[in-house]
Design a protein around this motif. Sequence first.
Motif, PDB file in Angstrom:
ATOM      1  N   GLY A 290       0.805  -1.210   0.000  1.00 43.37           N
ATOM      2  CA  GLY A 290       0.000   0.000   0.000  1.00 43.37           C
ATOM      3  C   GLY A 290       0.842   1.265   0.000  1.00 43.37           C
ATOM      4  N   GLY A 291       0.206   2.362  -0.396  1.00 37.53           N
ATOM      5  CA  GLY A 291       0.869   3.664  -0.410  1.00 37.53           C
ATOM      6  C   GLY A 291      -0.155   4.759  -0.156  1.00 37.53           C
ATOM      7  N   GLY A 292       0.114   5.937  -0.681  1.00 34.06           N
ATOM      8  CA  GLY A 292      -0.790   7.052  -0.461  1.00 34.06           C
ATOM      9  C   GLY A 292      -2.118   6.876  -1.177  1.00 34.06           C
ATOM     10  N   TYR A 293      -3.201   7.291  -0.529  1.00 36.09           N
ATOM     11  CA  TYR A 293      -4.527   7.143  -1.135  1.00 36.09           C
ATOM     12  C   TYR A 293      -5.534   8.029  -0.406  1.00 36.09           C
ATOM     13  N   THR A 294      -6.696   8.180  -1.029  1.00 35.61           N
ATOM     14  CA  THR A 294      -7.896   8.678  -0.382  1.00 35.61           C
ATOM     15  C   THR A 294      -9.036   7.850  -0.950  1.00 35.61           C
ATOM     16  N   TRP A 295     -10.294   8.174  -0.618  1.00 39.01           N
ATOM     17  CA  TRP A 295     -11.375   7.496  -1.338  1.00 39.01           C
ATOM     18  C   TRP A 295     -12.576   8.408  -1.461  1.00 39.01           C
ATOM     19  N   ASN A 296     -12.825   8.827  -2.708  1.00 36.83           N
ATOM     20  CA  ASN A 296     -13.982   9.617  -3.063  1.00 36.83           C
ATOM     21  C   ASN A 296     -14.725   8.853  -4.153  1.00 36.83           C
ATOM     22  N   PRO A 297     -15.897   8.299  -3.844  1.00 35.21           N
ATOM     23  CA  PRO A 297     -16.600   7.475  -4.829  1.00 35.21           C
ATOM     24  C   PRO A 297     -17.043   8.233  -6.068  1.00 35.21           C
TER      25      PRO A 297
ATOM     26  N   SER B 216      -9.850   1.074   3.459  1.00 30.02           N
ATOM     27  CA  SER B 216      -8.429   0.805   3.720  1.00 30.02           C
ATOM     28  C   SER B 216      -7.588   1.029   2.476  1.00 30.02           C
ATOM     29  N   THR B 217      -6.290   1.155   2.684  1.00 25.68           N
ATOM     30  CA  THR B 217      -5.351   1.229   1.559  1.00 25.68           C
ATOM     31  C   THR B 217      -5.489   0.009   0.665  1.00 25.68           C
ATOM     32  N   ALA B 218      -5.572  -1.176   1.296  1.00 30.09           N
ATOM     33  CA  ALA B 218      -5.694  -2.420   0.541  1.00 30.09           C
ATOM     34  C   ALA B 218      -6.972  -2.429  -0.287  1.00 30.09           C
ATOM     35  N   GLU B 219      -8.084  -2.002   0.306  1.00 36.83           N
ATOM     36  CA  GLU B 219      -9.361  -2.007  -0.398  1.00 36.83           C
ATOM     37  C   GLU B 219      -9.362  -1.011  -1.557  1.00 36.83           C
ATOM     38  N   ALA B 220      -8.736   0.150  -1.364  1.00 38.07           N
ATOM     39  CA  ALA B 220      -8.644   1.124  -2.456  1.00 38.07           C
ATOM     40  C   ALA B 220      -7.892   0.524  -3.639  1.00 38.07           C
ATOM     41  N   GLY B 221      -6.770  -0.138  -3.367  1.00 42.44           N
ATOM     42  CA  GLY B 221      -6.032  -0.788  -4.443  1.00 42.44           C
ATOM     43  C   GLY B 221      -6.847  -1.874  -5.121  1.00 42.44           C
ATOM     44  N   ALA B 222      -7.599  -2.650  -4.327  1.00 45.20           N
ATOM     45  CA  ALA B 222      -8.421  -3.726  -4.879  1.00 45.20           C
ATOM     46  C   ALA B 222      -9.506  -3.173  -5.800  1.00 45.20           C
TER      47      ALA B 222
ATOM     48  N   TRP C 147     -15.071  10.138  -7.801  1.00 39.72           N
ATOM     49  CA  TRP C 147     -13.916  10.225  -8.704  1.00 39.72           C
ATOM     50  C   TRP C 147     -13.776   8.961  -9.539  1.00 39.72           C
ATOM     51  N   ALA C 148     -13.014   9.070 -10.620  1.00 36.78           N
ATOM     52  CA  ALA C 148     -12.541   7.868 -11.298  1.00 36.78           C
ATOM     53  C   ALA C 148     -11.737   7.048 -10.296  1.00 36.78           C
ATOM     54  N   PRO C 149     -11.907   5.711 -10.267  1.00 39.99           N
ATOM     55  CA  PRO C 149     -11.236   4.921  -9.220  1.00 39.99           C
ATOM     56  C   PRO C 149      -9.749   5.205  -9.083  1.00 39.99           C
ATOM     57  N   SER C 150      -9.046   5.304 -10.213  1.00 43.57           N
ATOM     58  CA  SER C 150      -7.591   5.470 -10.147  1.00 43.57           C
ATOM     59  C   SER C 150      -7.180   6.817  -9.566  1.00 43.57           C
ATOM     60  N   SER C 151      -8.077   7.806  -9.578  1.00 46.61           N
ATOM     61  CA  SER C 151      -7.749   9.129  -9.031  1.00 46.61           C
ATOM     62  C   SER C 151      -7.578   9.099  -7.518  1.00 46.61           C
ATOM     63  N   ASN C 152      -8.056   8.025  -6.889  1.00 48.05           N
ATOM     64  CA  ASN C 152      -7.945   7.914  -5.434  1.00 48.05           C
ATOM     65  C   ASN C 152      -6.577   7.411  -4.979  1.00 48.05           C
ATOM     66  N   LEU C 153      -5.744   6.981  -5.898  1.00 45.55           N
ATOM     67  CA  LEU C 153      -4.419   6.483  -5.546  1.00 45.55           C
ATOM     68  C   LEU C 153      -3.406   7.600  -5.758  1.00 45.55           C
ATOM     69  N   ILE C 154      -2.758   8.011  -4.684  1.00 52.97           N
ATOM     70  CA  ILE C 154      -1.913   9.200  -4.690  1.00 52.97           C
ATOM     71  C   ILE C 154      -0.444   8.818  -4.878  1.00 52.97           C
ATOM     72  N   ASN C 155       0.243   9.600  -5.704  1.00 48.03           N
ATOM     73  CA  ASN C 155       1.698   9.486  -5.892  1.00 48.03           C
ATOM     74  C   ASN C 155       2.136   8.076  -6.255  1.00 48.03           C
ATOM     75  N   ASN C 156       2.726   7.353  -5.280  1.00 46.97           N
ATOM     76  CA  ASN C 156       3.354   6.074  -5.600  1.00 46.97           C
ATOM     77  C   ASN C 156       2.362   4.933  -5.771  1.00 46.97           C
ATOM     78  N   SER C 157       1.118   5.088  -5.334  1.00 46.92           N
ATOM     79  CA  SER C 157       0.198   3.950  -5.278  1.00 46.92           C
ATOM     80  C   SER C 157      -0.278   3.472  -6.640  1.00 46.92           C
ATOM     81  N   LEU C 158      -0.645   4.401  -7.529  1.00 46.48           N
ATOM     82  CA  LEU C 158      -1.186   3.987  -8.823  1.00 46.48           C
ATOM     83  C   LEU C 158      -0.178   3.184  -9.645  1.00 46.48           C
ATOM     84  N   PRO C 159       1.108   3.603  -9.760  1.00 43.74           N
ATOM     85  CA  PRO C 159       2.060   2.755 -10.492  1.00 43.74           C
ATOM     86  C   PRO C 159       2.237   1.375  -9.867  1.00 43.74           C
ATOM     87  N   ARG C 160       2.139   1.267  -8.546  1.00 46.65           N
ATOM     88  CA  ARG C 160       2.240  -0.040  -7.903  1.00 46.65           C
ATOM     89  C   ARG C 160       1.076  -0.928  -8.321  1.00 46.65           C
ATOM     90  N   VAL C 161      -0.133  -0.372  -8.291  1.00 46.60           N
ATOM     91  CA  VAL C 161      -1.312  -1.167  -8.627  1.00 46.60           C
ATOM     92  C   VAL C 161      -1.303  -1.582 -10.095  1.00 46.60           C
TER      93      VAL C 161
END
Length: 259
Positions: free
Chosen positions: A86-93, A137-143, A95-109
């Motif tokens: 996991g990395g940086g994230y928020t969750w706003n339903p 959670s961070t894990a759920e956002a990535g999922a 938004w486009a799902p990928s927009s919730n993954l901040i900085n390092n998280s989206l490339p990881r996913v």
Amino acid sequence: MLFMLKKYLGGLMLPLPFLLLVMALALALLWWSRWQRTAKGLLTVSWLALFLLSLQPVADGLLKPIESAYPTWRGEEKVDYVVVLGGGYTWNPQWAPSSNLINNSLPRVTEGVRLWHANPGAKLVFTGAPAVTNPVSTAEAGARVAESLGVPRSDIITLDTPRDTEDEAAAVAKAIGQQPFLLVTSASHLPRAMRFFQHQGLKPIPAPANQMAVESPLNPWEKALPSPLWLMHSDRVGYETLGRIWQWLKGASGDPGEQ
């Protein structure tokens, strides 16, 4: 309490907050003390450091040795699990799902999804606890982002209690045992993560994502002008350096080959 203290103190030691604190001290001395020469020296040094750390050749020159520890995974060994930290994230339903993954998280996913495609039948494992005020959670956002990219929920495992890399290693050990797996995290974070996972007796196969240190051609002005982008690269150097010091203090910083 210790976790929150670590985050606050560690955050203040990163390049931008630390140099701003030094500048604030210099300004206080300059305006309200007789220490004029000291104030001018601190202000000059901190400004120069901020300027240099915001230049691409300096920032990426510091970052590249950390990121180049492991090559990109190209399919050398098939696995049953792909673990994405996991990395940086928020969750706003809204938004486009990928927009919730901040900085390092989206490339990881996205790298995790690529590796899942390259390993038919594998499970995609996401780790990370909820942020303090976030019910997701961070894990759920990535999922959820992986699902939006076509990964079926039946192929996803979420481990949503770990708060840091050491916790993630312990949770993965309980979830999948001793079998080899691909460990996906930012290239700059991977050397430290490998030590934590191997310290647990696990068999991670390094799979770096989110490489940032630029070696390919750039326009001349991109190398010559300071930018917040390059300062962010310097920030990663500071973050991982502090992380390695903390890891050493906790006794989990041996050679990656050691168990």
